[in-house]
Motif scaffolding. Structure first.
Motif, PDB file in Angstrom:
ATOM      1  N   THR A 283       1.726 -31.319  -9.927  1.00 42.99           N
ATOM      2  CA  THR A 283       0.401 -31.440  -9.329  1.00 42.99           C
ATOM      3  C   THR A 283       0.394 -32.561  -8.296  1.00 42.99           C
ATOM      4  N   VAL A 284      -0.461 -32.429  -7.274  1.00 44.42           N
ATOM      5  CA  VAL A 284      -0.486 -33.432  -6.209  1.00 44.42           C
ATOM      6  C   VAL A 284      -1.900 -33.894  -5.861  1.00 44.42           C
ATOM      7  N   ALA A 285      -2.888 -33.397  -6.562  1.00 39.75           N
ATOM      8  CA  ALA A 285      -4.271 -33.794  -6.284  1.00 39.75           C
ATOM      9  C   ALA A 285      -5.110 -33.498  -7.525  1.00 39.75           C
ATOM     10  N   ILE A 286      -6.341 -33.959  -7.506  1.00 43.18           N
ATOM     11  CA  ILE A 286      -7.246 -33.682  -8.616  1.00 43.18           C
ATOM     12  C   ILE A 286      -8.611 -33.291  -8.058  1.00 43.18           C
ATOM     13  N   SER A 287      -9.200 -32.295  -8.671  1.00 44.69           N
ATOM     14  CA  SER A 287     -10.489 -31.782  -8.217  1.00 44.69           C
ATOM     15  C   SER A 287     -11.584 -32.196  -9.201  1.00 44.69           C
ATOM     16  N   PRO A 288     -12.792 -32.481  -8.708  1.00 46.53           N
ATOM     17  CA  PRO A 288     -13.886 -32.831  -9.628  1.00 46.53           C
ATOM     18  C   PRO A 288     -14.349 -31.645 -10.470  1.00 46.53           C
ATOM     19  N   ILE A 289     -14.033 -30.431 -10.016  1.00 52.97           N
ATOM     20  CA  ILE A 289     -14.425 -29.234 -10.754  1.00 52.97           C
ATOM     21  C   ILE A 289     -13.240 -28.267 -10.794  1.00 52.97           C
ATOM     22  N   SER A 290     -13.329 -27.279 -11.662  1.00 56.29           N
ATOM     23  CA  SER A 290     -12.300 -26.249 -11.726  1.00 56.29           C
ATOM     24  C   SER A 290     -12.390 -25.350 -10.504  1.00 56.29           C
ATOM     25  N   LEU A 291     -11.218 -25.021  -9.941  1.00 59.08           N
ATOM     26  CA  LEU A 291     -11.155 -24.131  -8.778  1.00 59.08           C
ATOM     27  C   LEU A 291     -10.601 -22.757  -9.145  1.00 59.08           C
TER      28      LEU A 291
ATOM     29  N   SER B  85       1.678 -18.974   4.768  1.00 61.68           N
ATOM     30  CA  SER B  85       0.974 -19.960   3.958  1.00 61.68           C
ATOM     31  C   SER B  85       0.646 -19.445   2.574  1.00 61.68           C
ATOM     32  N   ILE B  86       0.623 -18.132   2.391  1.00 59.26           N
ATOM     33  CA  ILE B  86       0.274 -17.572   1.093  1.00 59.26           C
ATOM     34  C   ILE B  86       1.509 -17.258   0.260  1.00 59.26           C
ATOM     35  N   LEU B  87       2.675 -17.119   0.897  1.00 60.09           N
ATOM     36  CA  LEU B  87       3.880 -16.741   0.170  1.00 60.09           C
ATOM     37  C   LEU B  87       4.229 -17.690  -0.973  1.00 60.09           C
ATOM     38  N   PRO B  88       4.070 -19.010  -0.799  1.00 57.13           N
ATOM     39  CA  PRO B  88       4.401 -19.902  -1.903  1.00 57.13           C
ATOM     40  C   PRO B  88       3.600 -19.643  -3.156  1.00 57.13           C
ATOM     41  N   LEU B  89       2.432 -19.007  -3.036  1.00 57.85           N
ATOM     42  CA  LEU B  89       1.654 -18.682  -4.222  1.00 57.85           C
ATOM     43  C   LEU B  89       2.429 -17.779  -5.165  1.00 57.85           C
ATOM     44  N   GLN B  90       3.323 -16.973  -4.616  1.00 62.91           N
ATOM     45  CA  GLN B  90       4.088 -16.047  -5.429  1.00 62.91           C
ATOM     46  C   GLN B  90       5.445 -16.627  -5.847  1.00 62.91           C
ATOM     47  N   PHE B  91       5.815 -17.777  -5.260  1.00 67.27           N
ATOM     48  CA  PHE B  91       7.129 -18.340  -5.525  1.00 67.27           C
ATOM     49  C   PHE B  91       7.017 -19.821  -5.850  1.00 67.27           C
ATOM     50  N   ALA B  92       6.238 -20.149  -6.873  1.00 69.06           N
ATOM     51  CA  ALA B  92       6.060 -21.552  -7.229  1.00 69.06           C
ATOM     52  C   ALA B  92       7.353 -22.137  -7.791  1.00 69.06           C
ATOM     53  N   PRO B  93       7.790 -23.305  -7.299  1.00 64.96           N
ATOM     54  CA  PRO B  93       9.039 -23.898  -7.770  1.00 64.96           C
ATOM     55  C   PRO B  93       8.874 -24.633  -9.087  1.00 64.96           C
ATOM     56  N   GLN B  94       9.996 -24.950  -9.730  1.00 62.40           N
ATOM     57  CA  GLN B  94       9.987 -25.742 -10.944  1.00 62.40           C
ATOM     58  C   GLN B  94      10.068 -27.209 -10.541  1.00 62.40           C
ATOM     59  N   ALA B  95       8.969 -27.939 -10.681  1.00 60.07           N
ATOM     60  CA  ALA B  95       8.915 -29.320 -10.216  1.00 60.07           C
ATOM     61  C   ALA B  95       9.751 -30.232 -11.095  1.00 60.07           C
ATOM     62  N   SER B  96      10.160 -31.375 -10.527  1.00 60.23           N
ATOM     63  CA  SER B  96      10.993 -32.334 -11.234  1.00 60.23           C
ATOM     64  C   SER B  96      10.198 -33.055 -12.312  1.00 60.23           C
ATOM     65  N   ALA B  97      10.877 -33.402 -13.399  1.00 63.17           N
ATOM     66  CA  ALA B  97      10.235 -34.173 -14.461  1.00 63.17           C
ATOM     67  C   ALA B  97      10.063 -35.627 -14.040  1.00 63.17           C
ATOM     68  N   HIS B  98      10.861 -36.057 -13.050  1.00 69.08           N
ATOM     69  CA  HIS B  98      10.800 -37.436 -12.559  1.00 69.08           C
ATOM     70  C   HIS B  98      10.673 -37.431 -11.036  1.00 69.08           C
ATOM     71  N   PRO B  99       9.519 -37.040 -10.505  1.00 65.14           N
ATOM     72  CA  PRO B  99       9.352 -36.953  -9.049  1.00 65.14           C
ATOM     73  C   PRO B  99       9.394 -38.325  -8.388  1.00 65.14           C
ATOM     74  N   TYR B 100       9.755 -38.338  -7.106  1.00 63.41           N
ATOM     75  CA  TYR B 100       9.805 -39.594  -6.360  1.00 63.41           C
ATOM     76  C   TYR B 100       8.410 -40.134  -6.086  1.00 63.41           C
ATOM     77  N   ILE B 101       7.474 -39.224  -5.817  1.00 64.61           N
ATOM     78  CA  ILE B 101       6.112 -39.645  -5.495  1.00 64.61           C
ATOM     79  C   ILE B 101       5.185 -39.245  -6.627  1.00 64.61           C
ATOM     80  N   THR B 102       4.602 -40.240  -7.262  1.00 65.67           N
ATOM     81  CA  THR B 102       3.711 -39.974  -8.394  1.00 65.67           C
ATOM     82  C   THR B 102       2.255 -40.284  -8.071  1.00 65.67           C
TER      83      THR B 102
ATOM     84  N   SER C 134      -1.097 -40.214  -2.132  1.00 65.79           N
ATOM     85  CA  SER C 134       0.058 -40.112  -1.234  1.00 65.79           C
ATOM     86  C   SER C 134       0.635 -38.704  -1.252  1.00 65.79           C
ATOM     87  N   ALA C 135       0.730 -38.118  -2.459  1.00 65.88           N
ATOM     88  CA  ALA C 135       1.300 -36.775  -2.588  1.00 65.88           C
ATOM     89  C   ALA C 135       0.460 -35.735  -1.858  1.00 65.88           C
TER      90      ALA C 135
END
Length: 287
Positions: free
Chosen positions: A157-165, A34-51, A55-56
């Motif tokens: 990004t897939v969510a929004i937080s009310p404060i900085s994390l 679960s932590i490995l993706p923190l070191q291997f963040a992908p390059q997200a699409s400029a036109h994602p299917y789910i905006t 839902s995301a």
């Protein structure tokens, strides 16, 4: 929080597993995937299917939990959990007794326990190997999903937080900041301006350059969404006038405190890892 500490410890302190004082309990690899993706963040699409962010965030959480179950099933199939727990308990008991002897300066006990050190080292190595076998098999589908599927389906990004994390600041950003957005826009617009030099028509070249400049001004004024639109317009004009198409890039965020894709994935994985391990009886805690 315990899962996060275990995962980071396993990732950064893996060599200590070979040390006799290292405890497999504190360096459990069960939550490492679960932590490995923190070191291997992908390059997200400029036109994602789910905006849509709701839902995301739900879909990414479901994917993270599903992969946790898959990893747990792999462990059950490839690892003798009872044997693993027995070895971990034996090593942990030895380590605790050894530390107690050192604190009390009991030289006889220390010498006696040191005679068992080579055996404990072998147990540590076997524990590490038993944990790594399912993890290495798990890495193949996880990386395929992480690199080939998630970036095309979701945005940065897939969510929004009310404060900085961002607990540790820019060292490990979890939520977006204005500085991140400005940095992204400056980098992207510089790239656009360089590609624009290849356009033969001076009017179109100036138009693309002007859009890039406008995007920088808009992001400085806090109009992140409009700045992103200007960047996409610049790419559209650019690619319409170049033989070799330029891959579109967009800023990672369009608002402050948005939660990055990999961060949400990791949070969901870590949050549910304990529940998944209890359901599948793959938890590593020893009473």
């Amino acid at each position: 929080m315990v899962g996060l500490i275990d995962a980071i410890s396993a990732y950064l302190l893996l060599p200590l597993l070979l040390h006799p004082l290292s405890s497999p309990l504190s360096l459990s690899l069960s939550s490492l995937p679960s932590i490995l993706p923190l070191q291997f963040a992908p390059q997200a699409s400029a036109h994602p299917y789910i905006t849509n962010m709701l839902s995301a965030s739900i879909l990414v959480s479901i994917i993270a939990i599903a992969l946790q179950f898959f990893y747990a099933l792999l462990r059950l199939k490839m690892t003798d959990m009872q044997k693993l727990r027995r070895m971990m308990k034996e090593v942990n008991d030895w380590r605790r007794e050894y530390m107690d002897a050192i604190r009390k300066q009991d030289k006889d006990r220390i010498e006696k326990l040191r005679d068992k050190q080579e055996y404990i080292n072998r147990l540590n190595m076997e524990v590490m190997q038993m944990n790594f076998r399912p993890m290495m098999v798990f890495m193949i589908p996880m990386l395929i999903i992480w690199w080939a599927i998630l970036p095309q389906v979701f945005g940065h990004t897939v969510a929004i937080s009310p404060i900085s994390l961002n607990i540790v600041g820019d060292l490990l950003p979890i939520t977006c900041t204005k500085g991140m957005i400005v940095k992204d826009v400056n980098s992207i617009t510089e790239e656009i301006s360089k590609h624009a030099e290849a356009i033969q028509n001076p009017v179109i070249r100036d138009q693309v350059t002007s859009l890039a400049k406008e995007a920088r001004e808009l992001v400085d004024a806090g109009q992140y969404v409009t700045a992103r639109d200007r960047i996409l317009t610049a790419y559209s004009i650019l690619n319409a006038n170049l033989e070799n198409k330029v891959q579109e890039r967009v800023p990672s965020c369009i608002a402050e405190n948005e939660v990055l894709l990999w961060a949400w994935y990791a949070i969901a994985s870590i949050a549910f890892s304990g529940i998944v391990m209890k359901i599948t009886r793959t938890e590593m805690s020893i009473n």
